[in-house]
Design an enzyme around this catalytic site. Structure first.
Site, short mmCIF file in Angstrom:
data_model
loop_
_atom_site.label_atom_id
_atom_site.label_comp_id
_atom_site.label_asym_id
_atom_site.label_seq_id
_atom_site.Cartn_x
_atom_site.Cartn_y
_atom_site.Cartn_z
N LYS A 130 0.87 -1.18 0.00
CA LYS A 130 0.00 0.00 0.00
C LYS A 130 0.91 1.23 0.00
CE LYS A 130 -1.84 3.01 2.12
NZ LYS A 130 -1.65 4.46 1.81
N GLU B 75 9.46 1.71 10.80
CA GLU B 75 10.51 2.68 10.49
C GLU B 75 9.85 4.05 10.57
OE1 GLU B 75 13.63 2.28 10.02
OE2 GLU B 75 13.81 0.13 9.68
N CYS C 242 13.65 10.84 6.78
CA CYS C 242 13.52 10.43 8.17
C CYS C 242 14.80 10.70 8.93
CB CYS C 242 13.20 8.94 8.24
SG CYS C 242 14.38 7.94 7.32
N GLU D 123 9.26 16.59 14.75
CA GLU D 123 9.76 16.39 13.39
C GLU D 123 9.01 17.31 12.42
OE1 GLU D 123 8.66 12.79 11.20
OE2 GLU D 123 10.77 12.51 10.72
#
Ligand code: NAD
Ligand SMILES: O=S(=O)(O)c1ccc(CO)cc1
Length: 503
Positions: A186, A260, A294, A395
């Site tokens: 997906k 992750e 990331c 973040e």
């Protein structure tokens, strides 16, 4: 195959999903569009999978896992298919590169390299398919043979983000298939097309129908997969918030899960470092992918004695960054990926100002008339940042760098580790002893010394703390796509006393 510029004709191309070896529209006919963040125009239309489509994809993957040619394939046959996929990829790099640039504004100079690396991942994991073995266990029990075998887990749902759609997918796909699993993929709703274009290669490579399925949709589709009882493992890359929701769904039925997730990685500069190299390393760590990675080094921890000179050098180079069309190989920084991300980055810039951080450069949409239509945010640097500010703790996932001073090694370690994240860290020093001390003390899944943002398919990658669970790449990755089975075989007289089988 269309060329780069053919893809920007203004025509909206239609795509379908791959379920059980068939190209399908959504069962209820629903679709959504992929928007080019540079032109801000729709360029592709893809199906929005319904719950019935998700169910059909999981059923197909289950059938392929339990019966059919895949279930009885030898490791060498799986390896051959992965090698064939690699060869096909080598012939399709242009289209897969350009599609990703159009989907998310990622620089062609970066994504081109990533796509070229995908074939190597296939070859590396093809080798592992043939060398994945268990152990003979030297148990201290007479007349007994005991060994382990590594078996595939079953149906893997791979849910991926938009920032490096194919690279991040391949970290899951290669070890999962090498180990004998089947998959439902997906991709992010921001970048669905690259995975659908890739999916054509599975057919061409000869993977049996149902081994790899692709459903397109948003968080609801991801959640439907995470909650589906037919999924044995969810391999998720994305935000920490969504990762927690996936982990909660998996926990209900104890499905396997790898996560992750996000980061707020420190890049630490000591006065004894090669300062010019460190300036480049800090810039590469935050602006090379418009901050949308990331492992972005979004907190630069700079020793107080060099802070002013270092900040001045950073700002001077940042002002010269070439912003522009991500399809132009000369461009050094492209757009952010989508409108939601653009708004979020600008909001964080306002938050930082309100918290009292000093804006040293950037901080807005560029004024250059040539850049008006695209979702650009100038590369932005804040000075006078305290580590307890939101801009240092949350973040942003955009081109925003915080400069935070430190006084000595202990202070640097304390600030660096004072984060809910633990994905990566950089250390810039010419003192070998300090380098070793720092790599030991930093709580991060990857630590770079005098470099930044290096990764490789052979090197385990993943996060500590809220940056994730499990490791991708390398030997660790393939183990994470297997279950270990222990086998005991009695070569002696068998069980003499049923109430004391060990006698
Ligand atoms: N650690 C890593 O290796 C790594 C790599 C790249 C990106 N990321 C992280 O990804 C994030 C950016 O990507 P994003 O904005 O696409 O993340 P996101 O969490 O919004 O979405 C990621 C994927 O999960 C799906 N999704 C969202 N909510 C879900 C839910 N509740 N259940 C199941 N699926 C769900 C989305 O549709 C998408 O396919 C950043 O936080 C970044 O740090 C991590
Ligand atoms: O998506 S990113 O976080 O930028 C990323 C990091 C490392 C790699 C290595 O292949 C790819 C993408």
């Amino acid at each position: 195959m269309p060329t780069t510029h053919d893809l920007r004709t203004g025509e909206v191309r239609g795509f379908r999903m791959l379920i059980a070896g068939e190209w399908r529209s959504a069962s209820d006919g629903e679709t959504f569009e992929s928007i080019d963040p540079y032109t801000r125009r729709a360029w592709a239309r893809v199906p929005r999978a319904s719950a019935a489509d998700v169910d059909a994809a999981v059923t197909a993957a289950r059938q392929a896992f339990e019966s059919g040619p895949w279930a009885s394939m030898l490791p060498a046959q799986r390896a051959r298919l992965l090698r064939k996929l690699g060869e096909l990829l080598e012939g399709q790099t242009d289209e897969l590169t350009h599609v990703q640039v159009l989907e998310n504004g990622k620089l062609i100079r970066e994504v081109g390299g990533q796509v070229k690396g995908l074939a190597s991942q296939c070859y590396y994991f093809a080798g592992m398919a043939e060398s994945l073995h268990g152990h003979t266990v030297p148990v201290s029990v007479p007349d007994m043979v005991n060994y382990t075998v590594r078996e595939p887990i079953g149906v893997i749902a791979a849910v991926t983000p938009w920032n490096s759609p194919l690279s991040l997918l391949f970290w899951k796909l290669c070890p999962a298939l090498a180990a004998g699993n089947t998959m439902v993929i997906k991709p992010s709703e921001v970048t669905p097309v690259s995975t659908l274009v890739l999916a054509e290669l599975f057919e061409k490579a000869g993977f049996p129908p149902g081994v790899v399925n692709v459903v397109t949709g948003d968080a609801r589709t991801g959640a439907a997969l995470a909650n589906h009882p037919g999924v044995d493992k969810i391999a998720f890359t994305g935000s920490t918030q969504a990762g927690k929701s996936v982990a909660t769904a998996a926990a209900q039925r104890l499905a396997r899960v790898s996560l992750e997730l996000g980061g707020k990685s420190p890049n630490i500069i000591f006065p004894d470092a090669d300062i010019a190299g460190a300036v480049n390393g800090v810039l590469a760590g935050i602006f090379a992918a418009t901050g949308q990675t990331c492992l972005a080094g979004s907190r630069a921890l700079v020793h107080v004695d060099i802070m002013d000179a270092f900040a001045a050098a950073l700002v001077e180079k940042t002002r010269r960054i070439r912003i522009g069309d991500p399809l132009d190989p000369e461009t050094e920084m492209g757009t952010v990926s989508c409108r939601m991300q653009y708004d979020k980055v600008l909001q964080y810039i306002e938050i930082a100002k309100a918290e009292g951080a000093t804006l040293l450069c950037g901080g807005r949409h560029p004024t250059d008339p040539a850049l008006q239509q695209g979702l650009f945010v100038e590369p932005t640097i804040f000075g006078n940042v305290r580590n307890d500010m939101r801009i240092a703790q949350e973040e942003v996932f955009g081109p925003v760098l915080c400069l935070i001073p430190f006084t000595d090694e202990d202070d640097a370690v304390r600030i660096a580790n004072d984060s809910r994240f633990g994905l990566a860290a950089g250390v810039w020093t010419n003192d070998i002893k300090r380098a070793h001390r720092m790599t030991r003390r930093l709580r991060a899944g990857t630590v770079w010394v005098n470099t930044y943002r290096r990764t490789n398919y052979a090197t385990p990658f993943g996060g500590m703390k809220e940056s994730g669970l499990g490791r991708e790449n390398g030997l660790e990755a393939i183990y994470d796509y297997t279950e270990t089975k222990s086998v005991w075989i009695d070569t002696g007289a068998g069980i003499k006393d049923p109430f004391n089988p060990r006698a």
